[in-house]
Structures are given as C-alpha cells and as structure tokens.
Design a protein around this motif. Structure first.
Motif, mmCIF file in Angstrom:
data_model
loop_
_atom_site.group_PDB
_atom_site.id
_atom_site.type_symbol
_atom_site.label_atom_id
_atom_site.label_comp_id
_atom_site.label_asym_id
_atom_site.label_seq_id
_atom_site.Cartn_x
_atom_site.Cartn_y
_atom_site.Cartn_z
ATOM 1 N N TYR A 162 0.892 -1.160 0.000
ATOM 2 C CA TYR A 162 0.000 0.000 0.000
ATOM 3 C C TYR A 162 0.931 1.210 0.000
ATOM 4 O O TYR A 162 1.672 1.431 0.956
ATOM 5 C CB TYR A 162 -0.894 -0.023 1.240
ATOM 6 N N ASN A 163 0.935 1.973 -1.091
ATOM 7 C CA ASN A 163 2.027 2.929 -1.285
ATOM 8 C C ASN A 163 2.124 3.973 -0.170
ATOM 9 O O ASN A 163 3.225 4.337 0.251
ATOM 10 C CB ASN A 163 1.967 3.579 -2.670
ATOM 11 N N THR A 212 -1.373 9.980 -5.261
ATOM 12 C CA THR A 212 -0.670 8.804 -5.770
ATOM 13 C C THR A 212 0.648 9.188 -6.426
ATOM 14 O O THR A 212 1.695 8.580 -6.172
ATOM 15 C CB THR A 212 -1.556 8.057 -6.785
ATOM 16 N N ASN A 269 4.314 8.147 -4.897
ATOM 17 C CA ASN A 269 5.235 7.304 -5.658
ATOM 18 C C ASN A 269 6.552 8.028 -5.951
ATOM 19 O O ASN A 269 7.620 7.408 -5.971
ATOM 20 C CB ASN A 269 4.580 6.838 -6.948
ATOM 21 N N VAL A 278 8.886 0.004 -6.748
ATOM 22 C CA VAL A 278 7.459 -0.237 -6.895
ATOM 23 C C VAL A 278 7.129 -0.220 -8.376
ATOM 24 O O VAL A 278 7.671 0.589 -9.142
ATOM 25 C CB VAL A 278 6.591 0.791 -6.129
ATOM 26 N N ASP A 307 3.736 -0.389 -11.283
ATOM 27 C CA ASP A 307 2.573 0.484 -11.466
ATOM 28 C C ASP A 307 1.599 0.341 -10.298
ATOM 29 O O ASP A 307 1.240 -0.777 -9.909
ATOM 30 C CB ASP A 307 1.837 0.128 -12.757
ATOM 31 N N SER A 308 1.153 1.468 -9.783
ATOM 32 C CA SER A 308 0.111 1.454 -8.752
ATOM 33 C C SER A 308 -1.248 1.200 -9.392
ATOM 34 O O SER A 308 -1.555 1.754 -10.454
ATOM 35 C CB SER A 308 0.071 2.793 -8.015
ATOM 36 N N SER A 309 -2.060 0.392 -8.741
ATOM 37 C CA SER A 309 -3.429 0.181 -9.219
ATOM 38 C C SER A 309 -4.327 1.311 -8.726
ATOM 39 O O SER A 309 -4.019 1.981 -7.730
ATOM 40 C CB SER A 309 -3.967 -1.158 -8.712
ATOM 41 N N GLU A 346 -7.593 1.112 -3.791
ATOM 42 C CA GLU A 346 -7.033 1.626 -2.543
ATOM 43 C C GLU A 346 -7.786 1.040 -1.354
ATOM 44 O O GLU A 346 -9.010 0.960 -1.365
ATOM 45 C CB GLU A 346 -7.141 3.145 -2.470
ATOM 46 N N ASN A 367 -2.722 3.275 -2.599
ATOM 47 C CA ASN A 367 -2.898 2.428 -3.779
ATOM 48 C C ASN A 367 -2.183 1.095 -3.618
ATOM 49 O O ASN A 367 -1.048 1.042 -3.156
ATOM 50 C CB ASN A 367 -2.325 3.125 -5.014
ATOM 51 N N THR A 387 0.024 -1.684 -4.728
ATOM 52 C CA THR A 387 1.176 -1.511 -5.606
ATOM 53 C C THR A 387 2.151 -2.662 -5.391
ATOM 54 O O THR A 387 2.500 -2.962 -4.250
ATOM 55 C CB THR A 387 1.894 -0.183 -5.268
ATOM 56 N N SER A 443 -2.329 -4.488 -12.061
ATOM 57 C CA SER A 443 -2.591 -3.151 -11.514
ATOM 58 C C SER A 443 -3.521 -2.352 -12.414
ATOM 59 O O SER A 443 -4.376 -1.597 -11.928
ATOM 60 C CB SER A 443 -1.275 -2.390 -11.321
#
Length: 314
Positions: A111-112, A128, A132, A145, A147-149, A152, A256, A258, A278
């Motif tokens: 979880y970023n 986000t 990041n 990390v 790509d963040s999805s 959340e 997010n 991740t 993601s």
C-alpha cells in the motif's frame, strides 16, 4: 468498519511510523516508476522467469486481503509462464520488508502510502503521484514499486445508498449542504484527528460525532449515523450497500495497492504481468472480492482465479 482486519494489517504492522527511523536510515533511491508509468523495467535483460534461481517468490502479510492480492499476483505470473513460489501470511512489514531486501522474497502486494510512512514518517505526500515520487527517493536501489493500481484500501467517509441517492452525494464536497444535520461515526480518536481538517478543507461542521469504532458500518445501515469512517475495501460496503464518497481534496492520503519488488528477481515478462494486474484492479472490484473471502468464506486462490479469468489475465 474493518478495524479488526486492519488491526491485523497494521496491528502486527502497527510499527508503521515507529519503524521508519530504523528502516528509513538505510533507504536511498530508486523507483523506476512515478505517477503510474514505468521507466526502465526491473531485470529487463534477464531470462524469462527472472531471478538468480529462476523462481519469483511472491509473499504476503498475514491478513486476508494481502493473501488474496498475493494469490492474484502469483497466478497472473504463472499464466505468463513464470515459475512462482508462494510464501503467504508471513507477518509484519518489518519482517517482510527485510526478506524482500535480502532476496528471499521477490514480490509483495503493498500500500504505497503506508509503505512511504514506514520508510519516511515525516513525508507529507498525499496523492498517488506524489507518494510514488517520494518512494522513488526513499527505497533502496535494489527495490522498486511497479505500477500502482487504482484500487485503494484507505479511510473514507461513507453513507448509506439511500442517503447518497436522496441528497445526491458522490464526494465529500457534496456533504457541505447537509453536514449540519448529519451525525458522523468512527473510531474514538476520529473526531480529535479529523474534525478541524474537515472544517478547513471541505467546510464541514457535523451535528454530532459518535465513537462507533467497529460498528460504524452497522450504524450506517441502521441509520443511527448518517456518515461514517469505513475503509474502502471493507466487505460491509458491499454487504450493506454503502457508498464511499470520493475525496477530491485528499484528506485521506493515497493507499494504492502496488507491487513492491526486488528488481534482481524480475524480468520484463514478470514485470508486465504484474503491471497488467494493476491496470485492471480497482477499489470497487477489490471490495467485491473481499466480500467473497471474508463474508462468504471462499478460498482466496479461487477468488483470485475467477477475477483473473474475468479480466483476461488467467
């Protein structure tokens, strides 16, 4: 609210900020990703399967949502021909993060925002993209990390579906006209932490604050409160037909989901497979999956398989 589940997420993981000093001191650089787009893919020159031993080891923390995400990652990798070993339900972030650094693990669902708090407790990034970017500076060069999805698992202000429909509530901003008539519920500390912030950022002054703790979602369902602090992937959002209002001014920082990876253990095929997950995973779908796991008691691997198949990733 899923406070009992979150107690496992950040219960044994409760040393989020407290552990930042010990672990943040060794962090230096470099995240190939910022704001959802890749730079150089980890291990881009390695052979398919990635890693010195040819096996990608997918780990997870010891709570149901993270196990589900780990299973989604591992099955997505296998679908692309990657050799995978699963090590789920490991424990706290301190333990898991150290195993990733050592190379005993290759991939973790993270979880970023929480990861950034762990590495740099004083950082104030909330979006986000900013989170990041801060992670790019906080992570050691061996980790990255991907790509963040859009998905959340974070705090929200939620309302019952009928309340949302009656007052046309879609975002926290929409509460401004009605907050003075509404009772808000949440954990005992919620008022002291958030009351002034809601006034300053959204102009909200609620009629009453109630300490509803783990019964917040139930209180929304029975009407004893009109607004509640519920986590966005709490299965009760689906079960009780609640609406998590959007937060356009980012009172609640980004969380997010991740992939956190040891770059030496991945090749381009594995990286692309994780980024494809993601791209498809959002909060509403994850909440529905968590209802199947936590409420309907389905096996996480089965739920993961169904989601991957439905999204063309199996």
């Amino acid at each position: 609210m899923n406070r009992s589940r979150r107690a496992v997420l950040l219960g044994t993981l409760a040393a989020l900020a407290l552990g930042a000093t010990a672990c943040g001191s060794s962090a230096s650089s470099s995240n190939p990703l910022g704001g959802g787009s890749s730079a150089a893919a980890p291990g881009a020159g390695s052979t398919a399967g990635g890693g010195s031993g040819g096996t990608v080891v997918v780990g997870s923390a010891n709570f149901p949502e993270n196990v589900l995400l780990g299973s989604i990652y591992s099955q997505a990798l296998r679908a692309k021909g990657v050799k995978v070993e699963e090590k789920f339900n490991i424990g706290s972030r301190e333990v898991i993060y150290g195993q990733l650094q050592s190379g005993n693990l290759t991939v973790l669902p993270e979880y970023n925002g929480s990861l950034l708090a762990y590495l740099d407790a004083k950082n104030t990034a909330v979006t986000t993209q900013d989170v990041n970017a801060a992670l790019a500076k906080a992570l050691p060069s061996s980790l990255a990390v991907l790509d963040s999805s859009p998905a959340e698992d974070k705090d929200s202000l939620s309302v019952a579906q009928e309340t949302a429909d009656k007052y046309n509530l879609k975002s926290i901003s929409d509460l401004a006209a009605k907050a003075g008539e509404f009772t808000i519920g949440g954990p005992p500390e919620f008022k002291s932490r958030r009351e002034q912030q809601f006034k300053d950022v959204y102009g909200l002054t609620f009629k009453e604050w109630k300490p509803t703790a783990d019964t917040t979602a139930n209180a929304l369902k029975d009407g004893s409160i009109q607004v509640g602090n519920v986590f966005t992937t709490d299965p009760k959002i689906v079960q009780y037909k609640l609406v998590a209002l959007s937060d356009p001014k980012n009172v609640f920082g980004a969380q997010n989901i991740t992939p956190l990876v040891n770059k030496a253990g991945l090749d381009a095929t594995a990286t692309a497979a994780l980024n494809a997950v993601s791209a498809k995973l959002d909060t509403a779908r994850l909440t529905g999956l968590m209802k199947r796991v936590s409420v309907d008691k389905e096996d996480p691997s089965t739920v993961a398989k169904d989601w991957l198949k439905a999204n063309g990733l199996a």
